[in-house]
Design a protein around this motif. Structure first.
Motif, PDB file in Angstrom:
ATOM      1  N   TYR A   1       0.812  -1.224   0.000  1.00 14.65           N
ATOM      2  CA  TYR A   1       0.000   0.000   0.000  1.00 14.65           C
ATOM      3  C   TYR A   1       0.844   1.272   0.000  1.00 14.65           C
ATOM      4  O   TYR A   1       0.322   2.384   0.103  1.00 14.65           O
ATOM      5  N   ALA A   2       2.153   1.146  -0.136  1.00 16.23           N
ATOM      6  CA  ALA A   2       3.039   2.319  -0.158  1.00 16.23           C
ATOM      7  C   ALA A   2       2.570   3.298  -1.234  1.00 16.23           C
ATOM      8  O   ALA A   2       2.260   2.898  -2.359  1.00 16.23           O
ATOM      9  N   ASP A   3       2.514   4.566  -0.894  1.00  9.72           N
ATOM     10  CA  ASP A   3       2.000   5.587  -1.811  1.00  9.72           C
ATOM     11  C   ASP A   3       2.877   6.832  -1.698  1.00  9.72           C
ATOM     12  O   ASP A   3       3.197   7.264  -0.588  1.00  9.72           O
TER      13      ASP A   3
ATOM     14  N   LEU B   1       4.343  -1.815  -4.675  1.00 14.72           N
ATOM     15  CA  LEU B   1       5.708  -2.313  -4.546  1.00 14.72           C
ATOM     16  C   LEU B   1       6.665  -1.706  -5.558  1.00 14.72           C
ATOM     17  O   LEU B   1       7.843  -1.510  -5.267  1.00 14.72           O
ATOM     18  N   ILE B   2       6.167  -1.420  -6.764  1.00 17.32           N
ATOM     19  CA  ILE B   2       7.003  -0.757  -7.769  1.00 17.32           C
ATOM     20  C   ILE B   2       6.381   0.575  -8.175  1.00 17.32           C
ATOM     21  O   ILE B   2       6.687   1.110  -9.245  1.00 17.32           O
ATOM     22  N   GLN B   3       5.508   1.104  -7.309  1.00 17.94           N
ATOM     23  CA  GLN B   3       4.873   2.401  -7.537  1.00 17.94           C
ATOM     24  C   GLN B   3       4.176   2.458  -8.900  1.00 17.94           C
ATOM     25  O   GLN B   3       4.567   3.192  -9.812  1.00 17.94           O
TER      26      GLN B   3
ATOM     27  N   THR C   1      -6.714  -1.493 -10.834  1.00 17.53           N
ATOM     28  CA  THR C   1      -6.649  -0.077 -10.485  1.00 17.53           C
ATOM     29  C   THR C   1      -5.629   0.116  -9.369  1.00 17.53           C
ATOM     30  O   THR C   1      -5.263  -0.837  -8.680  1.00 17.53           O
ATOM     31  N   ARG C   2      -5.223   1.349  -9.187  1.00 17.23           N
ATOM     32  CA  ARG C   2      -4.255   1.629  -8.140  1.00 17.23           C
ATOM     33  C   ARG C   2      -4.844   1.366  -6.756  1.00 17.23           C
ATOM     34  O   ARG C   2      -4.180   0.846  -5.864  1.00 17.23           O
ATOM     35  N   SER C   3      -6.104   1.696  -6.578  1.00 16.75           N
ATOM     36  CA  SER C   3      -6.746   1.461  -5.279  1.00 16.75           C
ATOM     37  C   SER C   3      -6.867  -0.028  -4.993  1.00 16.75           C
ATOM     38  O   SER C   3      -6.698  -0.474  -3.851  1.00 16.75           O
TER      39      SER C   3
ATOM     40  N   LYS D   1      -3.461  -1.346  -3.893  1.00 15.87           N
ATOM     41  CA  LYS D   1      -3.125  -0.962  -2.525  1.00 15.87           C
ATOM     42  C   LYS D   1      -3.830  -1.833  -1.491  1.00 15.87           C
ATOM     43  O   LYS D   1      -3.355  -1.976  -0.363  1.00 15.87           O
ATOM     44  N   ALA D   2      -4.943  -2.428  -1.881  1.00 18.21           N
ATOM     45  CA  ALA D   2      -5.708  -3.278  -0.960  1.00 18.21           C
ATOM     46  C   ALA D   2      -5.217  -4.726  -0.958  1.00 18.21           C
ATOM     47  O   ALA D   2      -5.674  -5.536  -0.157  1.00 18.21           O
ATOM     48  N   MET D   3      -4.290  -5.049  -1.834  1.00 20.03           N
ATOM     49  CA  MET D   3      -3.794  -6.421  -1.948  1.00 20.03           C
ATOM     50  C   MET D   3      -2.730  -6.725  -0.898  1.00 20.03           C
ATOM     51  O   MET D   3      -2.126  -5.833  -0.318  1.00 20.03           O
ATOM     52  N   THR D   4      -2.497  -8.010  -0.688  1.00 21.27           N
ATOM     53  CA  THR D   4      -1.364  -8.440   0.128  1.00 21.27           C
ATOM     54  C   THR D   4      -0.105  -8.367  -0.728  1.00 21.27           C
ATOM     55  O   THR D   4      -0.174  -8.221  -1.959  1.00 21.27           O
ATOM     56  N   PHE D   5       1.051  -8.499  -0.103  1.00 15.83           N
ATOM     57  CA  PHE D   5       2.319  -8.531  -0.829  1.00 15.83           C
ATOM     58  C   PHE D   5       2.296  -9.624  -1.892  1.00 15.83           C
ATOM     59  O   PHE D   5       2.653  -9.398  -3.050  1.00 15.83           O
ATOM     60  N   ILE D   6       1.863 -10.816  -1.495  1.00 18.29           N
ATOM     61  CA  ILE D   6       1.867 -11.961  -2.409  1.00 18.29           C
ATOM     62  C   ILE D   6       0.921 -11.735  -3.578  1.00 18.29           C
ATOM     63  O   ILE D   6       1.251 -12.031  -4.734  1.00 18.29           O
ATOM     64  N   GLU D   7      -0.244 -11.179  -3.308  1.00 15.38           N
ATOM     65  CA  GLU D   7      -1.210 -10.904  -4.388  1.00 15.38           C
ATOM     66  C   GLU D   7      -0.655  -9.870  -5.361  1.00 15.38           C
ATOM     67  O   GLU D   7      -0.764 -10.024  -6.579  1.00 15.38           O
ATOM     68  N   GLN D   8      -0.052  -8.822  -4.828  1.00 13.74           N
ATOM     69  CA  GLN D   8       0.450  -7.766  -5.705  1.00 13.74           C
ATOM     70  C   GLN D   8       1.651  -8.221  -6.529  1.00 13.74           C
ATOM     71  O   GLN D   8       1.886  -7.710  -7.628  1.00 13.74           O
ATOM     72  N   MET D   9       2.392  -9.203  -6.023  1.00 15.25           N
ATOM     73  CA  MET D   9       3.530  -9.711  -6.783  1.00 15.25           C
ATOM     74  C   MET D   9       3.099 -10.319  -8.113  1.00 15.25           C
ATOM     75  O   MET D   9       3.880 -10.352  -9.065  1.00 15.25           O
ATOM     76  N   ASP D  10       1.869 -10.792  -8.213  1.00 16.77           N
ATOM     77  CA  ASP D  10       1.365 -11.299  -9.492  1.00 16.77           C
ATOM     78  C   ASP D  10       1.303 -10.175 -10.519  1.00 16.77           C
ATOM     79  O   ASP D  10       1.508 -10.398 -11.718  1.00 16.77           O
ATOM     80  N   TYR D  11       1.017  -8.962 -10.057  1.00 21.47           N
ATOM     81  CA  TYR D  11       0.960  -7.810 -10.962  1.00 21.47           C
ATOM     82  C   TYR D  11       2.359  -7.268 -11.250  1.00 21.47           C
ATOM     83  O   TYR D  11       2.598  -6.718 -12.333  1.00 21.47           O
ATOM     84  N   VAL D  12       3.266  -7.442 -10.313  1.00 22.55           N
ATOM     85  CA  VAL D  12       4.666  -7.119 -10.588  1.00 22.55           C
ATOM     86  C   VAL D  12       5.164  -8.037 -11.705  1.00 22.55           C
ATOM     87  O   VAL D  12       5.849  -7.600 -12.630  1.00 22.55           O
ATOM     88  N   TYR D  13       4.786  -9.318 -11.610  1.00 18.56           N
ATOM     89  CA  TYR D  13       5.144 -10.268 -12.664  1.00 18.56           C
ATOM     90  C   TYR D  13       4.578  -9.826 -14.013  1.00 18.56           C
ATOM     91  O   TYR D  13       5.291  -9.790 -15.033  1.00 18.56           O
ATOM     92  N   LYS D  14       3.293  -9.466 -14.032  1.00 17.37           N
ATOM     93  CA  LYS D  14       2.658  -9.043 -15.282  1.00 17.37           C
ATOM     94  C   LYS D  14       3.338  -7.806 -15.861  1.00 17.37           C
ATOM     95  O   LYS D  14       3.488  -7.666 -17.075  1.00 17.37           O
ATOM     96  N   TYR D  15       3.747  -6.905 -14.978  1.00 21.03           N
ATOM     97  CA  TYR D  15       4.381  -5.667 -15.423  1.00 21.03           C
ATOM     98  C   TYR D  15       5.687  -5.958 -16.163  1.00 21.03           C
ATOM     99  O   TYR D  15       5.987  -5.343 -17.193  1.00 21.03           O
TER     100      TYR D  15
END
Length: 276
Positions: free
Chosen positions: A44-46, A54-56, A68-70, A73-87
């Motif tokens: 949720y770092a902003d 995690l990667i802003q 969406t950005r919101s 921010k509501a995801m866990t670290f592990i959940e958001q890492m899936d989007y880091v992967y996609k990025y």
């Protein structure tokens, strides 16, 4: 820990099993820099300027990933890492840690990670609408996220990359806010690849993870469990690491990043000791 396993899993998918540990250290360094001291490694770092996670992620990058950005921010670290992967999944031009970070910081500069003099940000260049005084706030917010505005205003927006005594506080016209503020830097300042690399390596990269010991301790006191230290840090690395840490900036970066790799071959590297 599960977060560590997720980072290694993502890096294995992106860059292969043989590179996953090195790339995990680099990716963690990028996320450490982007999330900052206050919310280190927090999903949720902003930054308060339209970037989160995690990667802003920006609003545009979040939309491109189907979210969406919101929501990020509501995801866990592990959940958001899936989007880091996609990025990073469609980005193949990653040769260095700096190029990895450029995919986050300034994608159109990717590929220049080995060119220390390459200029990433340059305050001296001109932009079409000048000081923005005749442009709406809505349009200025759009402009600031595209070229040539990114190149012009990226310098003053990233003081951590300002290396050298010539950088100081100065009165600076802030394009988006349409007012003068005290900002770090100097008139017509520039940020180069060398500046970014220095910041990454000095303050965010876990340099200790690269120093692994492979061999047998001479004159060691053997035990029944094992007689080797293969794949572990040399006993003297404890002291070398302590001395090296004193030279780094007091950011806590290495300690925090190391937590993500407990359980790897880096774990318990000082459990076996040598004796003369």
């Amino acid at each position: 820990m599960q977060e560590r396993k997720k980072v290694l899993e993502v890096c294995a998918k992106l860059w292969g099993e043989d590179k996953k540990k090195d790339k995990a250290s680099e990716l963690m360094s990028v996320m450490h820099l982007e999330t900052g001291e206050k919310n280190m490694f927090k999903p949720y770092a902003d930054n308060g300027a339209g970037y989160s996670g995690l990667i802003q992620f920006s609003d545009a990058s979040a939309r491109n990933l189907g979210t969406t950005r919101s929501a990020l921010k509501a995801m866990t670290f592990i959940e958001q890492m899936d989007y880091v992967y996609k990025y990073f999944a469609s980005k193949t031009e990653i040769a260095t840690m700096v190029d990895l970070y450029l995919h986050v910081l300034k994608p159109n500069a990717v590929g220049n990670g080995n060119s220390p003099d390459y200029v990433i940000f340059d305050e001296s260049i001109s932009v079409p609408d000048g000081d923005g005084s005749h442009t709406s706030l809505e349009q200025r917010k759009i402009n600031i996220n595209k070229e040539p505005w990114v190149t012009k205003y990226g310098y003053s927006s990233n003081p951590s990359f300002m290396k050298g005594e010539e950088h100081s506080r100065r009165r600076k016209w802030v394009y988006t806010k349409q007012r003068f503020e005290e900002r770090w830097g100097f008139i017509n300042g520039k940020t180069t690849i060398a500046d970014v690399e220095q910041e990454l390596k000095e303050s965010h990269y876990n340099i200790g993870a690269g120093f692994l010991f492979s061999g047998v301790c001479e004159n060691a006191v053997a035990d029944d469990a094992s007689k080797e230290n293969a794949g572990e840090r040399a006993p003297w690395m404890k002291y070398a690491w302590e001395e090296e840490s004193k030279k780094l900036k007091e950011t806590g970066a290495n300690k925090e990043i190391q937590k993500f790799f407990d359980g790897t071959p880096y774990e318990n590297s000082m459990k076996k000791r040598c004796y003369k």
